[in-house]
Design a protein around this motif. Sequence first.
Motif, short mmCIF file in Angstrom:
data_model
loop_
_atom_site.label_atom_id
_atom_site.label_comp_id
_atom_site.label_asym_id
_atom_site.label_seq_id
_atom_site.Cartn_x
_atom_site.Cartn_y
_atom_site.Cartn_z
N LYS A 162 -4.53 -41.26 16.71
CA LYS A 162 -3.22 -41.29 16.06
C LYS A 162 -2.45 -40.01 16.35
O LYS A 162 -1.23 -40.04 16.58
N PHE A 163 -3.17 -38.88 16.33
CA PHE A 163 -2.51 -37.60 16.60
C PHE A 163 -2.00 -37.56 18.03
O PHE A 163 -0.88 -37.11 18.30
N VAL A 164 -2.83 -38.05 18.97
CA VAL A 164 -2.40 -38.07 20.38
C VAL A 164 -1.21 -38.99 20.56
O VAL A 164 -0.26 -38.68 21.30
N GLN A 165 -1.22 -40.14 19.87
CA GLN A 165 -0.08 -41.05 19.95
C GLN A 165 1.19 -40.40 19.41
O GLN A 165 2.28 -40.55 19.98
N THR A 166 1.03 -39.66 18.30
CA THR A 166 2.19 -38.96 17.74
C THR A 166 2.71 -37.91 18.71
O THR A 166 3.93 -37.79 18.93
N LEU A 167 1.77 -37.16 19.31
CA LEU A 167 2.18 -36.15 20.29
C LEU A 167 2.86 -36.81 21.49
O LEU A 167 3.86 -36.30 22.01
N THR A 168 2.29 -37.94 21.92
CA THR A 168 2.86 -38.62 23.08
C THR A 168 4.29 -39.07 22.80
O THR A 168 5.18 -38.93 23.65
N LYS A 169 4.52 -39.63 21.60
CA LYS A 169 5.86 -40.04 21.24
C LYS A 169 6.81 -38.85 21.18
O LYS A 169 7.97 -38.93 21.58
N THR A 170 6.28 -37.72 20.66
CA THR A 170 7.10 -36.52 20.58
C THR A 170 7.41 -35.98 21.97
O THR A 170 8.56 -35.63 22.28
N PHE A 171 6.38 -35.92 22.82
CA PHE A 171 6.57 -35.41 24.17
C PHE A 171 7.53 -36.28 24.97
O PHE A 171 8.23 -35.80 25.86
N ALA A 172 7.53 -37.60 24.65
CA ALA A 172 8.41 -38.50 25.40
C ALA A 172 9.88 -38.19 25.18
O ALA A 172 10.72 -38.54 26.00
N GLN A 173 10.21 -37.54 24.05
CA GLN A 173 11.59 -37.20 23.75
C GLN A 173 12.00 -35.84 24.31
O GLN A 173 13.19 -35.49 24.25
N LEU A 174 11.05 -35.08 24.86
CA LEU A 174 11.36 -33.74 25.35
C LEU A 174 12.03 -33.82 26.73
O LEU A 174 11.72 -34.69 27.54
N SER A 175 12.93 -32.90 26.95
CA SER A 175 13.55 -32.79 28.27
C SER A 175 12.73 -31.88 29.18
O SER A 175 13.01 -31.78 30.38
N VAL A 176 11.73 -31.23 28.62
CA VAL A 176 10.85 -30.35 29.40
C VAL A 176 9.69 -31.17 29.93
O VAL A 176 9.05 -31.93 29.18
N GLY A 177 9.38 -31.05 31.21
CA GLY A 177 8.25 -31.75 31.79
C GLY A 177 6.94 -31.13 31.33
O GLY A 177 6.79 -29.90 31.33
N LEU A 178 5.98 -31.97 30.91
CA LEU A 178 4.71 -31.49 30.37
C LEU A 178 3.56 -32.12 31.14
O LEU A 178 3.52 -33.34 31.33
N ALA A 179 2.62 -31.28 31.57
CA ALA A 179 1.39 -31.76 32.23
C ALA A 179 0.22 -30.98 31.65
O ALA A 179 0.19 -29.75 31.72
N ILE A 180 -0.75 -31.70 31.07
CA ILE A 180 -1.92 -31.08 30.46
C ILE A 180 -3.16 -31.51 31.26
O ILE A 180 -3.40 -32.71 31.44
N PHE A 181 -3.93 -30.52 31.71
CA PHE A 181 -5.16 -30.76 32.46
C PHE A 181 -6.35 -30.40 31.57
O PHE A 181 -6.32 -29.38 30.87
N ASP A 182 -7.40 -31.24 31.59
CA ASP A 182 -8.57 -30.98 30.75
C ASP A 182 -9.43 -29.88 31.37
O ASP A 182 -9.06 -29.26 32.37
N ARG A 183 -10.59 -29.66 30.78
CA ARG A 183 -11.45 -28.57 31.23
C ARG A 183 -11.96 -28.80 32.65
O ARG A 183 -12.33 -27.86 33.34
N ASP A 184 -11.99 -30.07 33.09
CA ASP A 184 -12.40 -30.38 34.46
C ASP A 184 -11.21 -30.34 35.41
O ASP A 184 -11.35 -30.70 36.58
N ARG A 185 -10.06 -29.92 34.90
CA ARG A 185 -8.82 -29.78 35.67
C ARG A 185 -8.30 -31.12 36.19
O ARG A 185 -7.76 -31.20 37.27
#
Length: 515
Positions: A266-289
């Motif tokens: 649910k938290f990730v879904q909320t973040l995803t919805k929030t990030f979808a409204q941003l004009s800044v491009g976002l890319a998150i890489f996990d510990r395995d890159r």
Amino acid sequence: MTLPDTVQAFLAAGIGVVAAALLFLWWARVNSTRAVAARRLLLDSQGGTALIFDDDALVDATPEGHTLLRQARNGKTDWDRLVSALAPRFPDLRAQCADLADRGRKTIAAADAPDMLIEATYLDGIVRLEMTSKEISIDPAERLIVAAMEQELSLLRSIGDNAPQLVWQCSPSGDLTWANRAYLDLADRACPTADDAPLRWPPHDLFEDLAPPEDCAPVIEQKWLTAASHLAPRCYEITSVRRDLGTIHYGVDITEVMEAREDQQKFVQTLTKTFAQLSVGLAIFDRDRRLKLFNPALMDMLGLPTDFLISRPHIGPFLDRLREARMIPEPRDFAAWRTEVEAVEAAAADDRYQEAWDLPNGQTYRVTGRPHPDGALAFLFEDISEELSLTRRFRTQIEMGQEILDSMAEAAVAFSATGEMVMSNRAYRGLWGSEGHLGLGPCTLSDELAIWRNKTMPSPLWHQLGTAPAPCEEAITMQDGRRFALQCSTLTTGHRLIRFSAMEADAQRPVAQTG
């Protein structure tokens, strides 16, 4: 003719005494018969493990029989406990003994060991069960080995019974044959029995439709226990392992883990919805890159295809694709590019990566790398092309304004409302020998007033300028005799503009130019 009441009373009492005596004699004879039968059956046993039952109650047993019954933990009556203890080897013992009263004697073989037998005998309502074996007697050395094995078995039984996880065993036909204390307690809570009712065996089957393991590989599945309406639903991870005598199941309560996963989703879904409204491009890489999360703005800014981003590319191929799309500053050669990729990853992990990427198409991106918990990396892509263009226009306008001021013949200087010098022209710096706003440190009206007092004849004007910001126009005389008209005015922005103009013949004198 009727008998007196006293005689009738004596007759009734006599009849009652006779009936009680006959009932007592019958009970004594029956119990005496059963007691004799029990003693006879126990004496006739060949030693070893033998148990004598009257219905479902234990009447007598050999020491080995008592030991066997003490090891049984499931069942309300003695008979239920014995059936439970022998279920792994004799799963159908109860059914086999159902017709024992009619047959009188019966031999029952173990399901997994034909040499292990139970000799069942019925006599006058008494049942004897005697464990026998066709094996040769064990010598003393082997008895020590057997004792050690029994000790280990007792330890393993204690571990299984006291384990906090649910552990139970089912026969090949799916019937429950053994369960540890945790399973029995949960079954009793899920389907409680009345206080005066015996505990049911087998207990309630908590998990139905479990997938049977086809081979030696365990089967792991998740099941929600929702059958009991008075208990909160709980989720269990059940591991089923095939064994010779059936299937062993292990259940671990993972309700908190599942709830935490659900909250995380649910938290990730909320973040995803929030990030979808941003004009800044976002890319998150996990510990395995590998790319873990991105937003629509990233696709729009970098022009990368959706299927490529969904494939969770590694950070290396991700930057390579940006290079192919000419969305990253072009390095001199391939070796320099690989070094740049490693430097980007290392700098972002240390929270020190922030660069402006000037792209071939004229756009400029500000790229920031930030470390996140659990070794993840986040990259932010901001389009600052318009911001830089506006900054350049402002800088051009400022430089143009400065050139216009420097081209003026009169000396001019401007101060902010707080008294800090914000601008001066070349004529002013030449007249007063001041660095003006081009100096390394801040310059204030008080600093300039000290210079003006030094190089002019005494005048109350300097005190007036330092205390009252009102516009004024006065003549001042330099130490060398030159005269200048001073004009002080307040601009609409609150700034104070002070101009010095040469008067009459002094206007023909050249002013020393500096800077």
